[in-house]
Design a protein around this motif. Structure first.
Motif, PDB file in Angstrom:
ATOM      1  N   THR A   1     -16.168  12.271 -16.595  1.00  0.00           N
ATOM      2  CA  THR A   1     -17.190  13.291 -16.841  1.00  0.00           C
ATOM      3  C   THR A   1     -17.820  13.805 -15.550  1.00  0.00           C
ATOM      4  OG1 THR A   1     -18.963  11.648 -16.866  1.00  0.00           O
ATOM      5  CG2 THR A   1     -17.847  12.080 -18.964  1.00  0.00           C
ATOM      6  N   GLY A   2     -18.571  14.881 -15.703  1.00  0.00           N
ATOM      7  CA  GLY A   2     -19.348  15.402 -14.583  1.00  0.00           C
ATOM      8  C   GLY A   2     -20.355  14.379 -14.073  1.00  0.00           C
ATOM      9  N   PRO A   3     -21.149  13.784 -14.988  1.00  0.00           N
ATOM     10  CA  PRO A   3     -22.118  12.772 -14.529  1.00  0.00           C
ATOM     11  C   PRO A   3     -21.466  11.618 -13.759  1.00  0.00           C
ATOM     12  CG  PRO A   3     -22.682  13.464 -16.734  1.00  0.00           C
ATOM     13  CD  PRO A   3     -21.396  14.165 -16.392  1.00  0.00           C
ATOM     14  N   TYR A   4     -20.243  11.243 -14.133  1.00  0.00           N
ATOM     15  CA  TYR A   4     -19.549  10.171 -13.400  1.00  0.00           C
ATOM     16  C   TYR A   4     -19.288  10.599 -11.947  1.00  0.00           C
ATOM     17  CZ  TYR A   4     -15.431   7.513 -11.767  1.00  0.00           C
ATOM     18  OH  TYR A   4     -14.532   6.792 -11.017  1.00  0.00           O
ATOM     19  N   VAL A   5     -18.812  11.823 -11.779  1.00  0.00           N
ATOM     20  CA  VAL A   5     -18.527  12.319 -10.427  1.00  0.00           C
ATOM     21  C   VAL A   5     -19.846  12.466  -9.647  1.00  0.00           C
ATOM     22  CG1 VAL A   5     -17.482  14.158  -9.054  1.00  0.00           C
ATOM     23  CG2 VAL A   5     -16.454  13.508 -11.238  1.00  0.00           C
ATOM     24  N   GLN A   6     -20.849  13.020 -10.306  1.00  0.00           N
ATOM     25  CA  GLN A   6     -22.152  13.183  -9.653  1.00  0.00           C
ATOM     26  C   GLN A   6     -22.734  11.811  -9.274  1.00  0.00           C
ATOM     27  OE1 GLN A   6     -23.976  15.478 -12.853  1.00  0.00           O
ATOM     28  NE2 GLN A   6     -24.190  17.259 -11.513  1.00  0.00           N
ATOM     29  N   TYR A   7     -22.542  10.849 -10.161  1.00  0.00           N
ATOM     30  CA  TYR A   7     -23.085   9.515  -9.923  1.00  0.00           C
ATOM     31  C   TYR A   7     -22.369   8.833  -8.752  1.00  0.00           C
ATOM     32  CZ  TYR A   7     -25.038   4.941 -10.995  1.00  0.00           C
ATOM     33  OH  TYR A   7     -25.705   3.748 -10.905  1.00  0.00           O
ATOM     34  N   THR A   8     -21.066   9.030  -8.674  1.00  0.00           N
ATOM     35  CA  THR A   8     -20.324   8.478  -7.537  1.00  0.00           C
ATOM     36  C   THR A   8     -20.849   9.086  -6.235  1.00  0.00           C
ATOM     37  OG1 THR A   8     -18.393   8.334  -8.966  1.00  0.00           O
ATOM     38  CG2 THR A   8     -18.005   8.042  -6.629  1.00  0.00           C
ATOM     39  N   HIS A   9     -21.109  10.381  -6.277  1.00  0.00           N
ATOM     40  CA  HIS A   9     -21.655  11.055  -5.098  1.00  0.00           C
ATOM     41  C   HIS A   9     -23.018  10.464  -4.716  1.00  0.00           C
ATOM     42  CE1 HIS A   9     -24.169  14.201  -3.187  1.00  0.00           C
ATOM     43  NE2 HIS A   9     -23.077  14.408  -2.472  1.00  0.00           N
ATOM     44  N   ALA A  10     -23.886  10.287  -5.725  1.00  0.00           N
ATOM     45  CA  ALA A  10     -25.218   9.742  -5.455  1.00  0.00           C
ATOM     46  C   ALA A  10     -25.111   8.314  -4.910  1.00  0.00           C
ATOM     47  CB  ALA A  10     -26.056   9.761  -6.735  1.00  0.00           C
ATOM     48  N   ARG A  11     -24.144   7.575  -5.414  1.00  0.00           N
ATOM     49  CA  ARG A  11     -23.938   6.206  -4.948  1.00  0.00           C
ATOM     50  C   ARG A  11     -23.519   6.190  -3.477  1.00  0.00           C
ATOM     51  NH1 ARG A  11     -19.562   2.869  -7.614  1.00  0.00           N
ATOM     52  NH2 ARG A  11     -19.904   0.917  -6.488  1.00  0.00           N
ATOM     53  N   LEU A  12     -22.630   7.114  -3.134  1.00  0.00           N
ATOM     54  CA  LEU A  12     -22.213   7.236  -1.737  1.00  0.00           C
ATOM     55  C   LEU A  12     -23.418   7.564  -0.852  1.00  0.00           C
ATOM     56  CD1 LEU A  12     -18.905   9.114  -2.369  1.00  0.00           C
ATOM     57  CD2 LEU A  12     -19.116   7.289  -0.682  1.00  0.00           C
ATOM     58  N   CYS A  13     -24.251   8.466  -1.316  1.00  0.00           N
ATOM     59  CA  CYS A  13     -25.446   8.824  -0.534  1.00  0.00           C
ATOM     60  C   CYS A  13     -26.319   7.594  -0.337  1.00  0.00           C
ATOM     61  CB  CYS A  13     -26.248   9.913  -1.236  1.00  0.00           C
ATOM     62  SG  CYS A  13     -25.417  11.496  -1.278  1.00  0.00           S
ATOM     63  N   SER A  14     -26.420   6.801  -1.390  1.00  0.00           N
ATOM     64  CA  SER A  14     -27.277   5.624  -1.309  1.00  0.00           C
ATOM     65  C   SER A  14     -26.707   4.589  -0.326  1.00  0.00           C
ATOM     66  CB  SER A  14     -27.477   5.067  -2.719  1.00  0.00           C
ATOM     67  OG  SER A  14     -27.529   3.678  -2.713  1.00  0.00           O
ATOM     68  N   VAL A  15     -25.391   4.389  -0.387  1.00  0.00           N
ATOM     69  CA  VAL A  15     -24.752   3.465   0.567  1.00  0.00           C
ATOM     70  C   VAL A  15     -24.994   3.948   2.000  1.00  0.00           C
ATOM     71  CG1 VAL A  15     -22.553   2.527   1.380  1.00  0.00           C
ATOM     72  CG2 VAL A  15     -22.960   2.762  -1.072  1.00  0.00           C
ATOM     73  N   LEU A  16     -24.834   5.239   2.196  1.00  0.00           N
ATOM     74  CA  LEU A  16     -25.005   5.791   3.545  1.00  0.00           C
ATOM     75  C   LEU A  16     -26.454   5.645   4.020  1.00  0.00           C
ATOM     76  CD1 LEU A  16     -22.674   8.859   3.112  1.00  0.00           C
ATOM     77  CD2 LEU A  16     -22.424   7.138   4.918  1.00  0.00           C
ATOM     78  N   ARG A  17     -27.393   5.830   3.099  1.00  0.00           N
ATOM     79  CA  ARG A  17     -28.804   5.652   3.481  1.00  0.00           C
ATOM     80  C   ARG A  17     -29.046   4.224   3.944  1.00  0.00           C
ATOM     81  NH1 ARG A  17     -30.017   8.995  -1.027  1.00  0.00           N
ATOM     82  NH2 ARG A  17     -30.209   7.159  -2.357  1.00  0.00           N
ATOM     83  N   LYS A  18     -28.445   3.282   3.197  1.00  0.00           N
ATOM     84  CA  LYS A  18     -28.650   1.870   3.521  1.00  0.00           C
ATOM     85  C   LYS A  18     -28.041   1.498   4.867  1.00  0.00           C
ATOM     86  CE  LYS A  18     -29.144   0.124  -1.124  1.00  0.00           C
ATOM     87  NZ  LYS A  18     -28.156   0.174  -2.211  1.00  0.00           N
ATOM     88  N   CYS A  19     -27.008   2.219   5.275  1.00  0.00           N
ATOM     89  CA  CYS A  19     -26.364   1.918   6.558  1.00  0.00           C
ATOM     90  C   CYS A  19     -27.300   2.179   7.734  1.00  0.00           C
ATOM     91  CB  CYS A  19     -25.128   2.778   6.747  1.00  0.00           C
ATOM     92  SG  CYS A  19     -23.789   2.251   5.716  1.00  0.00           S
ATOM     93  N   GLY A  20     -28.215   3.090   7.506  1.00  0.00           N
ATOM     94  CA  GLY A  20     -29.176   3.384   8.559  1.00  0.00           C
ATOM     95  C   GLY A  20     -28.585   4.061   9.783  1.00  0.00           C
ATOM     96  N   GLU A  21     -27.381   4.570   9.672  1.00  0.00           N
ATOM     97  CA  GLU A  21     -26.762   5.290  10.790  1.00  0.00           C
ATOM     98  C   GLU A  21     -26.193   6.575  10.237  1.00  0.00           C
ATOM     99  OE1 GLU A  21     -23.566   3.317  12.927  1.00  0.00           O
ATOM    100  OE2 GLU A  21     -24.565   1.395  12.579  1.00  0.00           O
TER     101      GLU A  21
END
Ligand code: ARG
Length: 571
Positions: free
Chosen positions: A452-472
């Motif tokens: 679904t669309g929400p699945y793709v959007q959610y994967t994107h949001a998850r990636l953003c969250s991982v990247l935020r946590k990296c702090g770089e």
């Protein structure tokens, strides 16, 4: 074409009896790495070479040279498999995604060309219903796809705002409608599309007992065609009411048009069109109507003028096509209209052909199937028309409930819920091949773990969250030799395939090719993320992986945007 595919095509084209474009169209990514990085299926040329696909692939594997990017060519059954340099692919792809960012995936293959796309195109004085949704969503995606491959695109909403029914509506309005005298604005009369519909229904009911109403209506439409002031004013009023509702819905969907030139726009060009058809010796009178006889082509006649001289849907479409050619000099004219109108398009394309227009070959009817509702909420079983606006609202409401449950503290909840709710609907329209019917199921389209669309959007949001946590933040100054894992290679190859995916979607006017690609990319990423970590002590590898997953984030965002979905950073 990107360099990897281009290299493979260059090697193949020496021995394979297909054009570059055809070869490129057949290249695929094998499901697992042992089978190589890219594959060419030899059944594509078996007929021409009169040989078994497996034999052809074995022979080609012997003949074709390796070197540069291509490290090995191997035959596996009917497939010819290409292996490319790992180091080169990581550097080439990740560098490109990083530097191009939002424009990664764009190409120049359509540079200097123009595409005119006719989509949504509802009839005025009626509510937008769900079947208008498909045309709007598919058309908007095709518009974006063509823009991405370099075309200049003109999106046209060919409003159904002309025809004898407006004579009927004027009669009904004058007899039973609200008093408009003294009102300065439409709003004051309280008239809306629902009330216009009621007037329309009333007209037909009354006309059963009083057939003279039909004559009156014909007279009013004649007056409208001849530019009578009262007729025009009243019709304009219907149009304004309709457009204000339409635009509200388009805004929610994030869909825009470059032109709202509807059927009425061609009114004073119709005579010239009909005269050209007559001059070409194509028109004849049949049962007092003016027609183009298409018997020879196994089709019913194309009617140009009724016996009272009124024009028809087809007349206006022929005229509009001529106008669009004159005005935009298109290389492609795409009509996104349901399959039920197939005959109409075949008929008027035939008339254009008989008129001698070679450009008719550039006109395509991009058809699509129906939306069917699974029982339950908003099913059509009650016999009610489902209004598009209600559908969108319901979806956003459900999305809000889900977000409340998952992430109640989210700052801009309403905005995100709307992006997810609308995204779910758009994606569900685009995730199956357009000619297939779509089964609309609330449980399915908003499933965060489904296709679904929400699945793709959610994967994107998850990636953003991982990247935020990296702090770089990501940088492309990384050591590309550090990518050693198969999961990384699978991922980078998917990223590399975006451009070709978009080109293929354009070639077939098939947005579902991009939806499938995105679902695939998400699951490839999720597999990678299950097995490998980003937050690691090895700072060089960490940097390299940040670049890799930042590229995945970017590509998902670009793909969603082409389909017409937003990519929220938090959900
Ligand atoms: N107004 C038509 C309908 O609602 C669709 C028009 C499609 N575009 C065209 N050029 N015929 O069925």
């Amino acid at each position: 074409m990107d360099i990897f595919i281009k290299n493979i095509v260059d090697v193949l084209k020496v021995e394979v009896p297909l054009s570059e474009e055809e070869i490129e169209g057949f290249i695929e990514i094998p499901p697992d790495l042992e089978k190589g990085d890219y594959a060419f299926p030899c059944f594509a040329i078996a007929k021409q070479l009169r040989n078994a696909p497996a034999k052809i692939s074995a022979e080609l594997a012997q003949k074709l040279p390796t070197g540069g990017i291509i490290t090995e060519i191997k035959a596996i059954g009917p497939y010819l498999n290409f292996y490319v340099s790992r180091k080169m692919i990581f550097k080439a792809v990740l560098d490109e995604v990083f530097t191009k960012s939002d424009s990664y995936g764009c190409s120049e293959s359509g540079a200097g060309k123009t595409a005119v796309i006719d989509y949504s195109s509802p009839n005025i004085a009626k509510h937008l219903a769900v079947h208008h949704l498909r045309s709007a969503v598919i058309g908007n995606a095709i518009h974006n796809i063509y823009k991405t491959i370099g075309y200049k695109c003109i999106g046209i909403n060919h409003l159904g705002d002309w025809g004898t029914q407006f004579g009927q509506l004027i009669v009904a309005f004058k007899r039973w409608g609200p008093d408009t005298k003294g009102h300065v604005s439409i709003k004051e009369t309280g008239l809306d599309i629902t009330k216009l519909n009621e007037l329309y229904v009333k007209f037909h009911k009354e006309a059963k007992d009083n057939p003279s109403l039909e004559n009156e209506a014909r007279d009013w439409f004649k007056k409208l065609e001849n530019g009578n002031e009262e007729a025009e004013k009243t019709w304009q009023y219907f149009k304004d009411i309709s457009l204000s509702e339409f635009q509200r819905v388009y805004e929610k969907l994030g869909i825009t048009f470059d032109s709202y030139a509807g059927e009425s726009f061609y009114n004073n060009m119709l005579d010239d069109t009909v005269n050209r058809i007559k001059d070409a010796g194509l028109a004849e009178i049949s049962e007092e109507a003016l027609i183009v006889n298409l018997e020879e082509y196994d089709m019913p006649p194309c009617i140009l003028r009724k016996k009272d001289d009124a024009s028809l849907y087809a007349t206006r479409d022929i005229c509009a096509a001529e106008y669009r050619k004159r005005e935009y000099d298109f290389n492609k004219l795409i009509y996104v209209v349901g399959s039920e109108q197939r005959l109409h398009f075949k008929q008027f394309f035939k008339v254009l052909e008989l008129m001698g227009y070679e450009w008719v070959d550039d006109c395509v009817h991009v058809d699509f199937g129906l939306i069917k509702f699974k029982g339950g909420k908003m099913s059509t079983r009650e016999g009610k028309v489902i209004l598009l606006e209600d559908l969108l609202e319901e979806s956003c409401k459900i999305a809000m409930e889900i977000i409340e449950g998952k992430n109640a503290d989210l700052e801009n909840k309403t905005e995100v819920a709307n992006q997810v709710g609308i995204g779910a609907i758009i994606f569900s329209e685009l995730s199956t091949k357009r000619v297939k019917d779509v089964l609309f199921d609330w449980d399915e389209i908003l499933n965060f773990d489904g296709e679904t669309g929400p699945y793709v959007q959610y994967t994107h949001a998850r990636l953003c969250s991982v990247l935020r946590k990296c702090g770089e933040t990501a940088t492309n100054e990384v050591n590309f030799d550090l990518f050693k894992e198969d999961d990384e290679l699978l991922l980078v190859k998917k990223l590399e395939f975006l451009q070709l995916t978009i080109i293929r979607a354009a070639r077939h006017c098939e947005p579902s090719i991009i939806s499938k690609y995105l679902l695939d990319l998400c699951s490839t990423f999720n597999r990678f993320y299950q097995h490998h970590r980003i937050l690691i002590d090895d700072s060089e590898l960490k940097k390299a992986r940040i670049l890799l997953i930042d590229s995945v984030r970017q590509v998902i965002k670009n793909g969603l945007s082409i389909l017409g979905l937003k990519a929220p950073e938090r959900m």
